[in-house]
Design a protein around this motif. Structure first.
Motif, mmCIF file in Angstrom:
data_model
loop_
_atom_site.group_PDB
_atom_site.id
_atom_site.type_symbol
_atom_site.label_atom_id
_atom_site.label_comp_id
_atom_site.label_asym_id
_atom_site.label_seq_id
_atom_site.Cartn_x
_atom_site.Cartn_y
_atom_site.Cartn_z
ATOM 1 N N ALA A 1 -2.925 11.863 -19.499
ATOM 2 C CA ALA A 1 -4.022 10.906 -19.316
ATOM 3 C C ALA A 1 -3.502 9.606 -18.711
ATOM 4 C CB ALA A 1 -4.706 10.641 -20.654
ATOM 5 N N VAL A 2 -2.334 9.157 -19.192
ATOM 6 C CA VAL A 2 -1.738 7.925 -18.671
ATOM 7 C C VAL A 2 -1.437 8.063 -17.183
ATOM 8 C CG1 VAL A 2 0.314 6.442 -18.760
ATOM 9 C CG2 VAL A 2 -0.787 7.163 -20.878
ATOM 10 N N ASP A 3 -0.816 9.188 -16.815
ATOM 11 C CA ASP A 3 -0.432 9.380 -15.417
ATOM 12 C C ASP A 3 -1.650 9.450 -14.497
ATOM 13 O OD1 ASP A 3 2.253 9.385 -16.064
ATOM 14 O OD2 ASP A 3 2.337 11.557 -16.344
ATOM 15 N N LEU A 4 -2.691 10.140 -14.936
ATOM 16 C CA LEU A 4 -3.898 10.222 -14.125
ATOM 17 C C LEU A 4 -4.565 8.854 -13.979
ATOM 18 C CD1 LEU A 4 -5.422 13.588 -15.401
ATOM 19 C CD2 LEU A 4 -4.443 13.131 -13.137
ATOM 20 N N LEU A 5 -4.549 8.085 -15.053
ATOM 21 C CA LEU A 5 -5.125 6.744 -14.984
ATOM 22 C C LEU A 5 -4.280 5.822 -14.113
ATOM 23 C CD1 LEU A 5 -6.411 6.158 -18.629
ATOM 24 C CD2 LEU A 5 -7.776 6.402 -16.548
ATOM 25 N N TYR A 6 -2.956 6.054 -14.100
ATOM 26 C CA TYR A 6 -2.100 5.260 -13.223
ATOM 27 C C TYR A 6 -2.430 5.521 -11.760
ATOM 28 C CZ TYR A 6 1.187 2.873 -16.315
ATOM 29 O OH TYR A 6 1.762 2.014 -17.216
ATOM 30 N N VAL A 7 -2.794 6.747 -11.423
ATOM 31 C CA VAL A 7 -3.217 7.044 -10.057
ATOM 32 C C VAL A 7 -4.465 6.227 -9.717
ATOM 33 C CG1 VAL A 7 -4.083 8.844 -8.510
ATOM 34 C CG2 VAL A 7 -2.215 9.362 -10.086
ATOM 35 N N ALA A 8 -5.415 6.199 -10.646
ATOM 36 C CA ALA A 8 -6.628 5.405 -10.433
ATOM 37 C C ALA A 8 -6.294 3.915 -10.350
ATOM 38 C CB ALA A 8 -7.625 5.661 -11.561
ATOM 39 N N ALA A 9 -5.367 3.447 -11.202
ATOM 40 C CA ALA A 9 -4.978 2.035 -11.188
ATOM 41 C C ALA A 9 -4.289 1.668 -9.878
ATOM 42 C CB ALA A 9 -4.062 1.739 -12.371
ATOM 43 N N ALA A 10 -3.486 2.581 -9.336
ATOM 44 C CA ALA A 10 -2.828 2.327 -8.054
ATOM 45 C C ALA A 10 -3.865 2.176 -6.947
ATOM 46 C CB ALA A 10 -1.853 3.464 -7.724
ATOM 47 N N VAL B 1 9.709 5.765 -12.693
ATOM 48 C CA VAL B 1 10.309 4.455 -12.962
ATOM 49 C C VAL B 1 10.741 3.795 -11.653
ATOM 50 C CG1 VAL B 1 12.286 3.277 -13.995
ATOM 51 C CG2 VAL B 1 11.033 4.992 -15.312
ATOM 52 N N SER B 2 11.367 4.574 -10.761
ATOM 53 C CA SER B 2 11.844 4.021 -9.490
ATOM 54 C C SER B 2 10.679 3.520 -8.633
ATOM 55 C CB SER B 2 12.627 5.082 -8.715
ATOM 56 O OG SER B 2 13.768 5.497 -9.449
ATOM 57 N N THR B 3 9.633 4.322 -8.505
ATOM 58 C CA THR B 3 8.500 3.908 -7.677
ATOM 59 C C THR B 3 7.738 2.750 -8.316
ATOM 60 O OG1 THR B 3 7.121 5.641 -8.679
ATOM 61 C CG2 THR B 3 8.223 6.160 -6.600
ATOM 62 N N THR B 4 7.691 2.736 -9.649
ATOM 63 C CA THR B 4 7.014 1.634 -10.336
ATOM 64 C C THR B 4 7.751 0.320 -10.118
ATOM 65 O OG1 THR B 4 6.101 3.110 -12.025
ATOM 66 C CG2 THR B 4 6.228 0.771 -12.568
ATOM 67 N N LEU B 5 9.091 0.354 -10.183
ATOM 68 C CA LEU B 5 9.881 -0.856 -9.934
ATOM 69 C C LEU B 5 9.672 -1.361 -8.508
ATOM 70 C CD1 LEU B 5 13.257 -0.068 -11.752
ATOM 71 C CD2 LEU B 5 11.519 -1.748 -12.417
ATOM 72 N N LEU B 6 9.623 -0.425 -7.548
ATOM 73 C CA LEU B 6 9.369 -0.820 -6.163
ATOM 74 C C LEU B 6 8.000 -1.477 -6.035
ATOM 75 C CD1 LEU B 6 10.156 -0.792 -3.162
ATOM 76 C CD2 LEU B 6 9.160 1.495 -3.016
ATOM 77 N N CYS B 7 6.992 -0.877 -6.664
ATOM 78 C CA CYS B 7 5.643 -1.458 -6.648
ATOM 79 C C CYS B 7 5.643 -2.848 -7.261
ATOM 80 C CB CYS B 7 4.674 -0.562 -7.415
ATOM 81 S SG CYS B 7 4.075 0.862 -6.500
ATOM 82 N N ALA B 8 6.342 -2.992 -8.380
ATOM 83 C CA ALA B 8 6.357 -4.272 -9.085
ATOM 84 C C ALA B 8 6.952 -5.374 -8.214
ATOM 85 C CB ALA B 8 7.127 -4.144 -10.396
ATOM 86 N N VAL C 1 0.838 -1.206 0.000
ATOM 87 C CA VAL C 1 0.000 0.000 0.000
ATOM 88 C C VAL C 1 0.868 1.249 0.000
ATOM 89 C CG1 VAL C 1 -1.675 1.331 1.333
ATOM 90 C CG2 VAL C 1 -1.962 -1.144 1.096
ATOM 91 N N ALA C 2 1.931 1.267 0.815
ATOM 92 C CA ALA C 2 2.824 2.427 0.871
ATOM 93 C C ALA C 2 3.520 2.653 -0.469
ATOM 94 C CB ALA C 2 3.859 2.232 1.982
ATOM 95 N N ALA C 3 3.926 1.565 -1.124
ATOM 96 C CA ALA C 3 4.591 1.700 -2.421
ATOM 97 C C ALA C 3 3.650 2.272 -3.469
ATOM 98 C CB ALA C 3 5.122 0.336 -2.874
ATOM 99 N N ALA D 1 1.621 6.790 -6.750
ATOM 100 C CA ALA D 1 0.557 7.729 -7.099
ATOM 101 C C ALA D 1 1.035 9.169 -6.961
ATOM 102 C CB ALA D 1 -0.668 7.484 -6.221
ATOM 103 N N LEU D 2 1.814 9.456 -5.910
ATOM 104 C CA LEU D 2 2.351 10.806 -5.732
ATOM 105 C C LEU D 2 3.320 11.160 -6.853
ATOM 106 C CD1 LEU D 2 2.978 10.889 -1.864
ATOM 107 C CD2 LEU D 2 1.209 12.112 -3.156
ATOM 108 N N SER D 3 4.134 10.195 -7.269
ATOM 109 C CA SER D 3 5.060 10.465 -8.373
ATOM 110 C C SER D 3 4.301 10.694 -9.674
ATOM 111 C CB SER D 3 6.054 9.301 -8.536
ATOM 112 O OG SER D 3 5.425 8.140 -9.060
ATOM 113 N N ASP D 4 3.178 10.011 -9.846
ATOM 114 C CA ASP D 4 2.349 10.237 -11.032
ATOM 115 C C ASP D 4 1.757 11.639 -11.023
ATOM 116 O OD1 ASP D 4 2.780 7.673 -12.043
ATOM 117 O OD2 ASP D 4 1.093 6.828 -10.945
ATOM 118 N N LEU D 5 1.311 12.080 -9.857
ATOM 119 C CA LEU D 5 0.751 13.426 -9.757
ATOM 120 C C LEU D 5 1.822 14.489 -10.003
ATOM 121 C CD1 LEU D 5 -1.621 12.983 -6.679
ATOM 122 C CD2 LEU D 5 -2.267 13.182 -9.090
#
Length: 236
Positions: free
Chosen positions: A198-207, A81-88, A30-32, A37-41
């Motif tokens: 649009a991609v970044d905003l949708l990534y926030v929703a996907a997170a 990229v860094s936060t996405t790798l951590l999430c992955a 959840v923290a990741a 989401a913050l990096s996307d914003l």
């Protein structure tokens, strides 16, 4: 890697005999996703700033101001990229461990072995579908049984919402990346950045949807492992 379902339902595990899903790992997941989401914003902010400079007709933006805005936009992408790798890493680890624990609850519900909970993510094209199938099986394995032994379906909209946003946005992100890579004018850069917004905003929703899916599935697994496989109607 396929598991045999057999002709009969295996014995149901006794309450307390199945390990509970880790809340600590779930908290890390959840923290990741919150950090992602913050990096996307932040990327949305830098993208809007870059687009405003590129589209501003009232002033003539200097090359240095555009370079500065584009550099900030690229740094935002590096943070993403860094936060996405951590999430992955954390999410796939959680996904695999959850597959192993839910498999103990209802091994007959799975058409693929445990290894697919990791391998499914790394097969090109198929990774747009196979992890969803594993998730559906896990969700079904955590669904309680009625007194007659029939599965009581738990609404699957958290699974579908998460995967629809994730897979759809992955495809849109690839298209936006190709547009930005081939852009050689301010207009083309502006159009590509608009897609990325649009991609970044949708990534926030996907997170957010991924967090909802993980929390709900963890709760279902812990409930069934603690109280047993059978559902008791309220007030009975």
């Amino acid at each position: 890697m396929l598991e045999s379902n057999g002709g009969t339902r295996p014995p149901s595990p006794l309450p307390g005999s199945v390990p509970l899903a880790s809340r600590g790992l779930l908290t890390a997941v959840v923290a990741a996703f919150a950090a992602a989401a913050l990096s996307d914003l932040f990327a949305v902010y830098t993208g809007v700033r870059l687009r405003m400079l590129a589209d501003d007709d009232t002033t003539d933006p200097t090359a240095s101001s555009l370079d500065s805005a584009y550099s900030l936009y690229e740094r935002a992408g590096q943070v993403q990229v860094s936060t996405t790798l951590l999430c992955a890493v954390l999410f796939v680890t959680w996904f695999f461990l959850m597959r192993r624990r839910t498999g103990l609850l209802a091994p007959d519900r799975f058409g693929m072995g445990q290894g697919w909970a990791i391998g499914a993510w790394f097969i090109p094209i198929a990774n747009l579908w196979l992890p969803y199938r594993v998730a559906v099986d896990m969700w079904g394995a955590c669904s309680p049984l009625s007194a007659e032994g029939e599965t009581r379906r738990v609404p699957m909209w958290p699974v579908n919402l998460w995967w629809g946003l994730f897979a759809g946005n992955a495809l849109l992100g690839r298209y936006a990346a190709s547009r930005l890579d081939t852009a050689d004018s301010l207009t083309e850069i502006s159009d590509a950045v608009t897609l990325y917004l649009a991609v970044d905003l949708l990534y926030v929703a996907a997170a957010g949807a991924a967090v909802l899916f993980a929390v709900r599935l963890t709760a279902l697994q812990r409930l069934k492992a603690t109280e047993g496989p059978y559902w008791t109607p309220p007030g009975s």
